[in-house]
Design a protein around this motif. Structure first.
Motif, PDB file in Angstrom:
ATOM      1  N   ALA A  90       0.823  -1.206   0.000  1.00 22.42           N
ATOM      2  CA  ALA A  90       0.000   0.000   0.000  1.00 22.42           C
ATOM      3  C   ALA A  90       0.863   1.264   0.000  1.00 22.42           C
ATOM      4  CB  ALA A  90      -0.917  -0.002   1.215  1.00 22.42           C
ATOM      5  N   ALA A  91       2.020   1.206   0.661  1.00 25.07           N
ATOM      6  CA  ALA A  91       2.898   2.381   0.744  1.00 25.07           C
ATOM      7  C   ALA A  91       3.675   2.623  -0.536  1.00 25.07           C
ATOM      8  CB  ALA A  91       3.870   2.210   1.911  1.00 25.07           C
ATOM      9  N   ALA A  92       3.914   1.570  -1.315  1.00 28.54           N
ATOM     10  CA  ALA A  92       4.773   1.692  -2.497  1.00 28.54           C
ATOM     11  C   ALA A  92       4.244   2.710  -3.498  1.00 28.54           C
ATOM     12  CB  ALA A  92       4.911   0.322  -3.176  1.00 28.54           C
ATOM     13  N   ALA A  93       2.925   2.816  -3.635  1.00 23.96           N
ATOM     14  CA  ALA A  93       2.343   3.736  -4.616  1.00 23.96           C
ATOM     15  C   ALA A  93       2.616   5.194  -4.276  1.00 23.96           C
ATOM     16  CB  ALA A  93       0.839   3.496  -4.717  1.00 23.96           C
ATOM     17  N   ARG A  94       2.990   5.477  -3.039  1.00 15.31           N
ATOM     18  CA  ARG A  94       3.208   6.863  -2.609  1.00 15.31           C
ATOM     19  C   ARG A  94       4.666   7.285  -2.697  1.00 15.31           C
ATOM     20  NH1 ARG A  94      -0.536   4.480   0.814  1.00 15.31           N
ATOM     21  NH2 ARG A  94      -2.561   5.544   0.926  1.00 15.31           N
ATOM     22  N   LEU A  95       5.558   6.372  -3.056  1.00 14.50           N
ATOM     23  CA  LEU A  95       6.982   6.697  -3.112  1.00 14.50           C
ATOM     24  C   LEU A  95       7.370   7.221  -4.499  1.00 14.50           C
ATOM     25  CD1 LEU A  95       8.538   3.652  -1.210  1.00 14.50           C
ATOM     26  CD2 LEU A  95       8.244   5.992  -0.383  1.00 14.50           C
ATOM     27  N   PRO A  96       8.346   8.130  -4.571  1.00 17.51           N
ATOM     28  CA  PRO A  96       8.819   8.624  -5.875  1.00 17.51           C
ATOM     29  C   PRO A  96       9.416   7.493  -6.706  1.00 17.51           C
ATOM     30  CG  PRO A  96       9.595  10.022  -4.073  1.00 17.51           C
ATOM     31  CD  PRO A  96       9.000   8.801  -3.444  1.00 17.51           C
ATOM     32  N   GLN A  97       9.309   7.625  -8.032  1.00 20.40           N
ATOM     33  CA  GLN A  97       9.820   6.596  -8.933  1.00 20.40           C
ATOM     34  C   GLN A  97      11.324   6.381  -8.749  1.00 20.40           C
ATOM     35  OE1 GLN A  97       7.580   5.012 -11.186  1.00 20.40           O
ATOM     36  NE2 GLN A  97       6.056   6.132 -10.027  1.00 20.40           N
ATOM     37  N   SER A  98      12.074   7.474  -8.569  1.00 21.61           N
ATOM     38  CA  SER A  98      13.527   7.351  -8.429  1.00 21.61           C
ATOM     39  C   SER A  98      13.912   6.595  -7.165  1.00 21.61           C
ATOM     40  CB  SER A  98      14.180   8.744  -8.425  1.00 21.61           C
ATOM     41  OG  SER A  98      13.668   9.526  -7.350  1.00 21.61           O
ATOM     42  N   VAL A  99      13.122   6.750  -6.104  1.00 18.86           N
ATOM     43  CA  VAL A  99      13.399   6.040  -4.853  1.00 18.86           C
ATOM     44  C   VAL A  99      13.183   4.537  -5.044  1.00 18.86           C
ATOM     45  CG1 VAL A  99      12.632   5.710  -2.474  1.00 18.86           C
ATOM     46  CG2 VAL A  99      12.868   8.017  -3.405  1.00 18.86           C
ATOM     47  N   LEU A 100      12.099   4.168  -5.731  1.00 17.99           N
ATOM     48  CA  LEU A 100      11.847   2.758  -5.995  1.00 17.99           C
ATOM     49  C   LEU A 100      12.965   2.143  -6.823  1.00 17.99           C
ATOM     50  CD1 LEU A 100       8.004   2.710  -6.793  1.00 17.99           C
ATOM     51  CD2 LEU A 100       9.141   1.740  -4.795  1.00 17.99           C
ATOM     52  N   THR A 101      13.406   2.888  -7.853  1.00 18.44           N
ATOM     53  CA  THR A 101      14.465   2.381  -8.727  1.00 18.44           C
ATOM     54  C   THR A 101      15.770   2.198  -7.958  1.00 18.44           C
ATOM     55  OG1 THR A 101      13.468   3.483 -10.636  1.00 18.44           O
ATOM     56  CG2 THR A 101      15.759   2.791 -10.857  1.00 18.44           C
ATOM     57  N   ALA A 102      16.149   3.199  -7.155  1.00 18.86           N
ATOM     58  CA  ALA A 102      17.395   3.118  -6.394  1.00 18.86           C
ATOM     59  C   ALA A 102      17.332   1.995  -5.354  1.00 18.86           C
ATOM     60  CB  ALA A 102      17.682   4.457  -5.711  1.00 18.86           C
ATOM     61  N   ALA A 103      16.191   1.857  -4.681  1.00 17.39           N
ATOM     62  CA  ALA A 103      16.043   0.799  -3.685  1.00 17.39           C
ATOM     63  C   ALA A 103      16.137  -0.579  -4.333  1.00 17.39           C
ATOM     64  CB  ALA A 103      14.713   0.949  -2.952  1.00 17.39           C
ATOM     65  N   PHE A 104      15.516  -0.708  -5.484  1.00 17.58           N
ATOM     66  CA  PHE A 104      15.564  -1.988  -6.186  1.00 17.58           C
ATOM     67  C   PHE A 104      17.003  -2.313  -6.592  1.00 17.58           C
ATOM     68  CE2 PHE A 104      14.908  -5.265  -9.215  1.00 17.58           C
ATOM     69  CZ  PHE A 104      13.685  -5.833  -8.919  1.00 17.58           C
ATOM     70  N   ALA A 105      17.736  -1.309  -7.085  1.00 16.57           N
ATOM     71  CA  ALA A 105      19.121  -1.522  -7.476  1.00 16.57           C
ATOM     72  C   ALA A 105      19.969  -1.968  -6.289  1.00 16.57           C
ATOM     73  CB  ALA A 105      19.701  -0.235  -8.081  1.00 16.57           C
ATOM     74  N   ALA A 106      19.743  -1.360  -5.130  1.00 16.89           N
ATOM     75  CA  ALA A 106      20.506  -1.722  -3.941  1.00 16.89           C
ATOM     76  C   ALA A 106      20.222  -3.163  -3.519  1.00 16.89           C
ATOM     77  CB  ALA A 106      20.175  -0.760  -2.800  1.00 16.89           C
ATOM     78  N   ILE A 107      18.954  -3.564  -3.557  1.00 19.32           N
ATOM     79  CA  ILE A 107      18.584  -4.932  -3.182  1.00 19.32           C
ATOM     80  C   ILE A 107      19.192  -5.935  -4.154  1.00 19.32           C
ATOM     81  CG2 ILE A 107      16.653  -6.545  -3.009  1.00 19.32           C
ATOM     82  CD1 ILE A 107      16.971  -4.712  -0.611  1.00 19.32           C
ATOM     83  N   ALA A 108      19.166  -5.604  -5.451  1.00 20.39           N
ATOM     84  CA  ALA A 108      19.741  -6.501  -6.455  1.00 20.39           C
ATOM     85  C   ALA A 108      21.245  -6.674  -6.231  1.00 20.39           C
ATOM     86  CB  ALA A 108      19.477  -5.966  -7.860  1.00 20.39           C
ATOM     87  N   ALA A 109      21.935  -5.574  -5.895  1.00 26.84           N
ATOM     88  CA  ALA A 109      23.378  -5.646  -5.656  1.00 26.84           C
ATOM     89  C   ALA A 109      23.684  -6.486  -4.419  1.00 26.84           C
ATOM     90  CB  ALA A 109      23.949  -4.238  -5.493  1.00 26.84           C
ATOM     91  N   LEU A 110      22.901  -6.313  -3.352  1.00 25.71           N
ATOM     92  CA  LEU A 110      23.100  -7.102  -2.141  1.00 25.71           C
ATOM     93  C   LEU A 110      22.845  -8.584  -2.398  1.00 25.71           C
ATOM     94  CD1 LEU A 110      21.426  -4.794   0.538  1.00 25.71           C
ATOM     95  CD2 LEU A 110      23.866  -5.319   0.323  1.00 25.71           C
ATOM     96  N   ALA A 111      21.814  -8.865  -3.174  1.00 20.23           N
ATOM     97  CA  ALA A 111      21.522 -10.259  -3.497  1.00 20.23           C
ATOM     98  C   ALA A 111      22.663 -10.886  -4.294  1.00 20.23           C
ATOM     99  CB  ALA A 111      20.219 -10.354  -4.295  1.00 20.23           C
ATOM    100  N   ALA A 112      23.209 -10.127  -5.244  1.00 21.81           N
ATOM    101  CA  ALA A 112      24.318 -10.628  -6.055  1.00 21.81           C
ATOM    102  C   ALA A 112      25.545 -10.895  -5.190  1.00 21.81           C
ATOM    103  CB  ALA A 112      24.662  -9.620  -7.157  1.00 21.81           C
ATOM    104  N   ALA A 113      25.834  -9.968  -4.278  1.00 19.92           N
ATOM    105  CA  ALA A 113      26.978 -10.154  -3.392  1.00 19.92           C
ATOM    106  C   ALA A 113      26.813 -11.401  -2.530  1.00 19.92           C
ATOM    107  CB  ALA A 113      27.157  -8.918  -2.508  1.00 19.92           C
ATOM    108  N   GLY A 114      25.601 -11.621  -2.043  1.00 19.94           N
ATOM    109  CA  GLY A 114      25.348 -12.809  -1.235  1.00 19.94           C
ATOM    110  C   GLY A 114      25.515 -14.092  -2.023  1.00 19.94           C
ATOM    111  N   MET A 115      25.125 -14.081  -3.298  1.00 16.52           N
ATOM    112  CA  MET A 115      25.256 -15.272  -4.132  1.00 16.52           C
ATOM    113  C   MET A 115      26.708 -15.571  -4.483  1.00 16.52           C
ATOM    114  SD  MET A 115      22.044 -15.011  -6.767  1.00 16.52           S
ATOM    115  CE  MET A 115      20.374 -15.373  -6.211  1.00 16.52           C
ATOM    116  N   LEU A 116      27.545 -14.542  -4.558  1.00 15.69           N
ATOM    117  CA  LEU A 116      28.948 -14.741  -4.904  1.00 15.69           C
ATOM    118  C   LEU A 116      29.775 -15.229  -3.721  1.00 15.69           C
ATOM    119  CD1 LEU A 116      29.573 -11.649  -7.210  1.00 15.69           C
ATOM    120  CD2 LEU A 116      29.515 -14.054  -7.899  1.00 15.69           C
ATOM    121  N   ARG A 117      29.274 -14.995  -2.499  1.00 17.69           N
ATOM    122  CA  ARG A 117      29.987 -15.484  -1.315  1.00 17.69           C
ATOM    123  C   ARG A 117      29.677 -16.951  -1.112  1.00 17.69           C
ATOM    124  NH1 ARG A 117      28.000 -10.806   1.329  1.00 17.69           N
ATOM    125  NH2 ARG A 117      26.522 -12.153   2.431  1.00 17.69           N
TER     126      ARG A 117
END
Length: 250
Positions: A90-117
């Motif tokens: 419900a909260a996601a619709a109220r967030l700016p597009q750039s914030v969603l994009t940056a947050a998604f990028a950060a999560i993807a990078a963390l997931a990748a780092a975890g998979m490489l370890r």
């Protein structure tokens, strides 16, 4: 290349990832919807949930047939994330597009780092009560992540089920699909109004290809080592994360 062909190709890759790794499909689905098919970040996260829900349920059925799903533990793990998933959706619709994009990028990078370890081996040393508390906390966090960013959280659920609940890898992959399905359905329930703007002529073929790809991913997992699959996927995630972060900052 037409939108239909792009949707079919992207869907096949998403399905392969979910079927083979028990997660990660949505981390590819959302960027594909944004950069290949022209969706806004908000629309992409909602559409990603539709795709991931259908694909996860298919992959869950495939893994359940081989006995790789721990239903009771998976249900408890998923239950902790249902309310956070609904609230974050419900909260996601109220967030700016750039914030969603940056947050998604950060999560993807963390997931990748975890998979490489190198992943820690499963152990049963922790007390049952302590494991239950940790599993509930992890489940709640995954639910919030699902609702906010439109990701199923399987790329985090699998290592959590291995290290916190002491599952072997095959059971963690299968059970994570139960968690993904439950969280995605809970988040979609709060986004009903936003699905009206989704282009179903694109999402329909994308979802169909993903569902078929999930069956192929299940077979691929039995033939290729999990380490090779994870490292290949991690490299792809790092590239996706870098491109999305650049887009969010420019």
């Amino acid at each position: 290349m037409s939108a239909l062909i792009l949707a079919l190709l992207a869907g096949a890759v998403v399905g392969l990832a979910l079927g083979a790794l028990g997660g990660g499909g949505s981390v590819l689905a959302v960027p594909a919807l944004i950069y290949l098919l022209g969706f806004t970040p908000a629309a992409a996260t909602t559409a990603g949930l539709v795709i991931v829900t259908a694909t996860s349920l298919t992959a869950l059925y495939a893994h359940a047939r081989t006995g790789n799903v721990r239903w009771r533990a998976g249900a408890l793990f998923a239950a902790a994330g249902l309310l956070p998933a609904a609230a974050a959706g419900a909260a996601a619709a109220r967030l700016p597009q750039s914030v969603l994009t940056a947050a998604f990028a950060a999560i993807a990078a963390l997931a990748a780092a975890g998979m490489l370890r190198p992943g820690p081996a499963a152990t049963g040393s922790a007390a049952g009560g302590a494991r239950a508390v940790k599993a509930a906390g992890t489940g709640a966090g995954l639910g919030a992540l699902t609702g906010l960013l439109g990701v199923g959280g399987g790329f985090l659920a699998v290592p959590a089920l291995v290290t916190v609940v002491a599952f072997e890898m095959q059971a963690a992959v299968g059970t994570s699909l139960l968690v993904i399905s439950a969280n995605s359905l809970a988040s979609l329930a709060t986004r009903g109004a936003t699905t009206a703007g989704i282009d179903w002529t694109v999402i329909g073929p994308f979802t169909g290809a993903a569902v078929l790809g999930a069956w192929d991913g299940k077979r691929l997992a039995a033939r290729v080592t999990g380490t090779l699959l994870q490292r290949t996927f991690a490299v792809v995630l790092l590239v996706v994360a870098a491109l999305m972060l650049i887009d969010a900052l420019t």
